[in-house]
Design a protein around this motif. Structure first.
Motif, PDB file in Angstrom:
ATOM      1  N   LYS A 116      -4.182   2.037  -6.040  1.00  0.00           N
ATOM      2  CA  LYS A 116      -5.629   2.211  -6.095  1.00  0.00           C
ATOM      3  C   LYS A 116      -5.985   3.656  -6.438  1.00  0.00           C
ATOM      4  O   LYS A 116      -6.882   3.926  -7.249  1.00  0.00           O
ATOM      5  N   THR A 117      -5.243   4.620  -5.819  1.00  0.00           N
ATOM      6  CA  THR A 117      -5.497   6.038  -6.086  1.00  0.00           C
ATOM      7  C   THR A 117      -5.206   6.387  -7.539  1.00  0.00           C
ATOM      8  O   THR A 117      -5.961   7.115  -8.191  1.00  0.00           O
TER       9      THR A 117
ATOM     10  N   GLU B  45      -7.952   5.102  -9.718  1.00  0.00           N
ATOM     11  CA  GLU B  45      -9.150   5.926  -9.623  1.00  0.00           C
ATOM     12  C   GLU B  45      -8.977   7.241 -10.381  1.00  0.00           C
ATOM     13  O   GLU B  45      -9.925   7.739 -11.005  1.00  0.00           O
TER      14      GLU B  45
ATOM     15  N   LYS C 224      -9.296   6.541 -14.039  1.00  0.00           N
ATOM     16  CA  LYS C 224     -10.706   6.287 -14.333  1.00  0.00           C
ATOM     17  C   LYS C 224     -11.497   7.593 -14.370  1.00  0.00           C
ATOM     18  O   LYS C 224     -12.342   7.812 -15.255  1.00  0.00           O
TER      19      LYS C 224
END
Length: 447
Positions: A367-368, A371, A374
């Protein structure tokens, strides 16, 4: 024979019923607007037109004259409500540069190339007034539900990599639109389009189109249309009218004439077109009963389906904590009797705490990383946008400086000419005074 089919025809962007497929061709030409309806599955439709546009050149670069051929291909598959289309134009442009002097050159190539799709998301149902036999007033009154439009959405991509330099507009760029249609009667339709085009480029534009179509009879129809295009530095407006003739259920001819308004200049736009479709549509088999109603299979309804959300949730939670009985038959060969035993089902062992932590850690790392990617992509996009903005401001400043320099040069030239004129006038006065003095001296000598 064909007359009964032709009554469904609607010119320029639509005469459609609540079904997607129509027995006669449904063309968007010669208007610029689009219907929210698709052509129907199994239909391959080609809409072509030859167009000519002419207006006065505007500062600094402009395209005052163009002659070209447009092709709009439409088809539908997967769903009756979904249409896929392709739009391109080949034209010969006159590119003009107008400043102190005016010059121009001609260039031929593609001016448009885009792929798109549209989907009908809502179609209202109107009352059938022909079935009203009790009240003449109700039978002939206006159905106010016809103000509720049919609604469709469109999306696509502009491909400018291989267009001419004047029409390139930043290579690849997306476009979106909202398509509305009001069927006020069997003869009158109004279509409204809202578009956001060339998104993410320096040439992004907002536009609207409003088209009114009226069917005079089974073969002829006419339209009136207004289009407004809003760009960052200018506004364009097109006002036009035209007509269409239905030659057969698969062939239509059309023509239009428009006035173009741009930077206080007025030009003309005319087009002649033909629309043709290959009809390979096949209706699905529908089983009906003796009364003509569609027969549908009845789905088995579970008890929980009749409950609301919280009822189904508490039912499932209750089942988790309820005692589940498992029947087991124990046969005693000696006694010959079977005994029923109830056994509690065994629970499977859960994974270790370490495995759960490792799994959660991997999930968090993933997830990190997502992110971070992104954020990096967003920062890069922001930096590119800022660079384009600065470059745009630099070009604007250079243009302004150049304009000021030209203005200052004109002023100095004007002052120089004025000064030369004054010097010349002064010289003539001096010569005149000298002439007068000579004449006075001559008179004295004579005396």
């Amino acid at each position: 024979m064909i007359k009964k089919l032709l009554i469904l025809f609607v010119f320029c962007s639509i005469l459609t019923t609540n079904a997607q497929y129509t027995p006669v061709i449904n063309s968007n030409k010669p208007g610029f607007s689009e219907s929210p309806y698709s052509v129907g599955s199994g239909v391959y439709q080609f809409e072509t037109s030859i167009f000519y546009r002419k207006m006065n050149a505007t500062p600094t670069f402009s395209n005052p004259e163009a002659l070209g051929l447009n092709l709009f291909f439409r088809t539908s598959f997967i769903s009756e409500k979904l249409e896929v289309n392709f739009n391109t134009s080949l034209q010969r442009d006159k590119i003009a540069f107008k400043n102190i002097f005016e010059s121009s050159y001609n260039k031929t190539g593609l001016s448009q190339f885009s792929l798109g799709a549209k989907y009908l998301i809502y179609a209202p149902k109107y009352d059938d007034k022909s079935k009203e036999i009790r009240s003449w007033k109700k039978r002939h009154s206006f159905d106010w539900k016809r103000w509720i439009p049919h609604i469709g959405v469109s999306a696509g991509i502009n491909i400018g990599s291989f267009l001419t330099d004047y029409h390139e507009r930043g290579g690849f760029s997306p476009k979106v639109g909202i398509l509305l249609q009001n069927e006020f009667s069997d003869k009158l339709n109004v279509i409204t389009n809202l578009h956001y085009d060339y998104i993410g480029t320096d040439f992004s534009q907002l536009s609207y189109i409003v088209t009114g179509t009226y069917n005079f009879n089974d073969y002829w129809s006419g339209f009136a249309e207004i289009q407004g295009i809003f760009e960052e530095y200018e506004k364009k407006t097109n006002i036009g009218a035209g007509a269409a003739y239905l030659f057969s259920e698969n062939l239509q001819f059309n023509a239009s004439l428009r006035a173009n308004l741009q930077q206080d200049e007025i030009g003309i736009y005319s087009s002649l077109g033909v629309s043709y479709r290959l009809n390979r549509h096949k209706d699905d088999f529908v089983e009906i009963d003796e009364f003509g109603n569609k027969i549908e299979e009845e789905k088995p309804v579970k008890y929980d389906e009749n409950r609301n959300f919280f009822g189904r949730m508490f039912s499932k939670v209750g089942k988790l904590f309820s005692k589940k009985e498992k029947r087991k038959v124990d046969l005693d060969n000696d006694s010959g009797n079977g005994e029923l035993l109830n056994e509690k089902p065994k629970r499977e062992r859960q994974g270790s705490l370490v495995d759960m932590i490792v799994k959660e850690d991997k999930k968090q790392k993933k997830k990190t990383a997502k992110e971070e990617r992104k954020a990096a992509k967003k920062a890069k996009k922001k930096a590119e946008k800022e660079a384009r903005r600065k470059e745009k401001e630099r070009l604007k400043l250079e243009k302004q400086i150049k304009k000021e320099e030209e203005k200052e040069a004109k002023r100095k030239e004007k002052e120089r000419l004025k000064l030369e004129k004054e010097i010349k006038k002064l010289e003539e006065e001096i010569k005149k005074e000298e002439q007068q003095e000579k004449e006075k001296e001559k008179e004295k000598e004579d005396n």
